[in-house]
Design a protein around this motif. Structure first.
Motif, PDB file in Angstrom:
ATOM      1  N   GLU A  16      14.912   2.046 -24.383  1.00 29.87           N
ATOM      2  CA  GLU A  16      15.886   0.980 -24.590  1.00 29.87           C
ATOM      3  C   GLU A  16      16.460   0.562 -23.239  1.00 29.87           C
ATOM      4  O   GLU A  16      16.885   1.422 -22.461  1.00 29.87           O
ATOM      5  N   HIS A 119      23.136  11.401 -20.135  1.00 31.54           N
ATOM      6  CA  HIS A 119      22.887  10.679 -21.388  1.00 31.54           C
ATOM      7  C   HIS A 119      23.456  11.437 -22.597  1.00 31.54           C
ATOM      8  O   HIS A 119      23.995  10.828 -23.526  1.00 31.54           O
ATOM      9  N   SER A 143      18.817  13.666 -31.707  1.00 33.71           N
ATOM     10  CA  SER A 143      18.167  12.451 -31.220  1.00 33.71           C
ATOM     11  C   SER A 143      16.663  12.676 -31.133  1.00 33.71           C
ATOM     12  O   SER A 143      16.140  13.636 -31.688  1.00 33.71           O
ATOM     13  N   GLY A 144      15.975  11.784 -30.421  1.00 37.90           N
ATOM     14  CA  GLY A 144      14.522  11.903 -30.311  1.00 37.90           C
ATOM     15  C   GLY A 144      14.115  13.031 -29.380  1.00 37.90           C
ATOM     16  O   GLY A 144      13.039  13.602 -29.518  1.00 37.90           O
ATOM     17  N   GLY A 145      14.975  13.367 -28.429  1.00 33.10           N
ATOM     18  CA  GLY A 145      14.618  14.388 -27.446  1.00 33.10           C
ATOM     19  C   GLY A 145      15.446  15.658 -27.532  1.00 33.10           C
ATOM     20  O   GLY A 145      15.111  16.666 -26.914  1.00 33.10           O
ATOM     21  N   GLY A 170      14.623  14.170 -34.299  1.00 35.10           N
ATOM     22  CA  GLY A 170      14.041  12.818 -34.237  1.00 35.10           C
ATOM     23  C   GLY A 170      12.547  12.869 -33.987  1.00 35.10           C
ATOM     24  O   GLY A 170      11.768  12.090 -34.557  1.00 35.10           O
ATOM     25  N   PHE A 173      10.834  13.672 -37.181  1.00 34.27           N
ATOM     26  CA  PHE A 173      10.741  12.452 -37.988  1.00 34.27           C
ATOM     27  C   PHE A 173       9.614  11.558 -37.458  1.00 34.27           C
ATOM     28  O   PHE A 173       8.801  11.044 -38.235  1.00 34.27           O
ATOM     29  N   GLY A 186       9.462   6.135 -35.934  1.00 37.51           N
ATOM     30  CA  GLY A 186       9.216   6.793 -37.204  1.00 37.51           C
ATOM     31  C   GLY A 186      10.432   7.066 -38.066  1.00 37.51           C
ATOM     32  O   GLY A 186      10.350   6.988 -39.292  1.00 37.51           O
ATOM     33  N   GLY A 187      11.562   7.414 -37.436  1.00 39.29           N
ATOM     34  CA  GLY A 187      12.741   7.822 -38.208  1.00 39.29           C
ATOM     35  C   GLY A 187      13.168   6.808 -39.260  1.00 39.29           C
ATOM     36  O   GLY A 187      13.170   7.110 -40.465  1.00 39.29           O
ATOM     37  N   GLU A 191      12.698   7.102 -43.401  1.00 39.58           N
ATOM     38  CA  GLU A 191      13.857   7.090 -44.306  1.00 39.58           C
ATOM     39  C   GLU A 191      13.665   6.053 -45.419  1.00 39.58           C
ATOM     40  O   GLU A 191      13.891   6.329 -46.592  1.00 39.58           O
ATOM     41  N   GLY A 280      23.846  10.668 -31.993  1.00 37.29           N
ATOM     42  CA  GLY A 280      22.431  10.551 -31.611  1.00 37.29           C
ATOM     43  C   GLY A 280      21.683   9.708 -32.635  1.00 37.29           C
ATOM     44  O   GLY A 280      22.179   9.482 -33.755  1.00 37.29           O
ATOM     45  N   GLY A 281      20.491   9.260 -32.262  1.00 35.94           N
ATOM     46  CA  GLY A 281      19.728   8.328 -33.095  1.00 35.94           C
ATOM     47  C   GLY A 281      19.573   8.755 -34.545  1.00 35.94           C
ATOM     48  O   GLY A 281      19.699   7.943 -35.467  1.00 35.94           O
ATOM     49  N   VAL A 282      19.339  10.045 -34.801  1.00 32.45           N
ATOM     50  CA  VAL A 282      19.085  10.522 -36.167  1.00 32.45           C
ATOM     51  C   VAL A 282      20.359  10.458 -37.029  1.00 32.45           C
ATOM     52  O   VAL A 282      20.280  10.428 -38.262  1.00 32.45           O
ATOM     53  N   ALA A 284      21.941   8.070 -37.648  1.00 37.54           N
ATOM     54  CA  ALA A 284      21.932   6.800 -38.402  1.00 37.54           C
ATOM     55  C   ALA A 284      21.334   7.004 -39.798  1.00 37.54           C
ATOM     56  O   ALA A 284      21.488   6.154 -40.679  1.00 37.54           O
ATOM     57  N   CYS A 311      24.724   4.969 -32.622  1.00 36.10           N
ATOM     58  CA  CYS A 311      24.037   6.264 -32.757  1.00 36.10           C
ATOM     59  C   CYS A 311      22.814   6.281 -31.849  1.00 36.10           C
ATOM     60  O   CYS A 311      22.593   7.214 -31.097  1.00 36.10           O
TER      61      CYS A 311
END
Ligand code: KG4
Ligand code: ZN
Length: 358
Positions: A16, A119, A143-145, A170, A173, A186-187, A191, A280-282, A284, A311
């Protein structure tokens, strides 16, 4: 009247490209004057994951436009900002360097303070963008990482309680979505797909569920999904059941490990009621939000989730962490270098690879 602190934030640690102008309100909450996020889904979709070289090229192509857009949207003059904050790690070095170096240049030319932001600290403080939070609080960063339970004692003051010993949530997912052919990222796709699947249909493993404190493990779950996916014979309903069962298993693992982390937090903090922040991203994911909200309330915590738009990766959280660090005089030198690895709790043991002790 006291001048309100206003920071430019820049984020390019993964896929991003983001910039944001954030101002601190008198009550200690954030006023997000602008937040621009350019996702690179199109670039990476056909490869089913982030390709570092492509990500770096897309950051180079977009970063000046994104920063200019954030400044324009904010109606705030760059000369008036109080500082520049840019993500310095962890992440892909080729990607980090792009936003970080532009951030340093902007700070240098304009003679503004520069803050190198972790981050993960951006995610850790992100719930405070909308509502004031009191320290200490329990944090689940998914998150993804990264997947970690942390005690957030304050800005720049973290104690890690647990982390993943293999894949991040993440990542699990994303890999499961790839196995099921649901596309990238993928997440969110998984979902949606799992929505009308039967969540108890497949019995999937919950690695290290009864050992290792609140450390997490997801690699065995992903392998089990791969094994089951080979027996689906192209049946859509079974595929939906497998996606739903995977998501349900993740929820069961997070529930059990959250209870362990909550106990550890309570042993540490004597506060009557604390926040449980999921970032974190997940975070969401609606099923995860609902599940962890319930667990928090049942166990005497106040659950807090950032708004779903904060997120995933964004630069508002980076500007915000920059403001918070600046107030503690944590200002960085322009010689600061980006770091691919950077733990929030420097004392935490490294938990990946052979020889780890659970
Ligand atoms: O925080 P983030 O944007 O980037 C990292 O710092 O890694 O998190 C991205 C991760 C990806 O793995 C993505 O698939 C996952 O968050 N994610 C989700 C959902 N939305 C994003 N996972 C499950 N359900 C979602 N709704
Ligand atoms: Zn992130």
């Amino acid at each position: 009247m006291k001048k309100k602190l206003t920071f430019l934030g820049i984020e390019t640690s993964c896929d991003e490209t983001a910039a944001s102008i954030v101002q601190e309100n008198d009550d200690g909450t954030a006023n997000i004057l602008s937040s621009v996020v350019s996702s690179q889904i199109k670039e990476h979709e056909k490869f089913g994951g982030v390709v570092p070289e492509l990500a770096a090229r897309a950051h180079v192509e977009n970063i000046d436009f994104i920063i200019n857009q954030a400044i324009k949207d904010s109606n705030f003059k760059l000369e008036m900002i109080d500082g520049v904050a840019a993500t310095a790690g962890p992440g892909l070095v080729v990607c980090l360097s792009i936003g970080f170096n532009i951030g340093k240049s902007i700070a240098g030319f304009n003679r503004k303070p520069f803050i190198a932001v972790n981050h993960l600290e951006g995610h850790a403080l992100s719930a405070g963008l909308e509502k004031k939070i009191e320290f200490p609080y329990l944090l689940l960063l998914i998150s993804g990482g990264h997947s970690q339970f942390l005690i957030v004692n304050g800005v720049n003051d973290y104690k890690q309680l647990g982390t993943t010993i293999d894949d991040a949530v993440g990542e699990a997912f994303d890999k499961t979505a790839k196995i099921l052919g649901l596309g990238y990222p993928g997440g969110p796709a998984l979902e949606k797909f799992a929505n009308d699947g039967k969540k108890d249909f497949f019995k999937l493993p919950q690695p290290i569920i009864n050992k290792g404190g609140c450390n997490l493990s997801f690699a065995g779950l992903k392998t089990a999904v791969l094994r089951e996916s080979k027996k689906l014979k192209g049946k859509l309903d079974l595929k939906k059941n497998l996606a739903a069962s995977f998501q349900n298993t993740v929820n069961n693992i997070l529930t059990k490990k959250t209870l362990v982390a909550m106990k550890q937090f309570k042993d540490f903090s004597k506060k009557k009621k604390s926040n449980f922040v999921i970032a974190g991203g997940v975070a969401a994911n609606k099923t995860i939000r609902k599940n962890l909200e319930k667990i928090a309330i049942e166990n005497g915590f106040d659950p807090m989730f950032p708004n779903p738009k904060f997120c995933g990766d964004n630069a508002a959280m980076i500007a915000w962490a920059g403001i918070k660090r600046f107030k503690l005089n944590l200002i960085d030198d322009l010689n600061f270098k980006v770091k691919s690895r950077w733990a929030l709790d420097a004392k935490a043991p490294f938990m990946k690879g052979p020889g780890i002790k659970l």
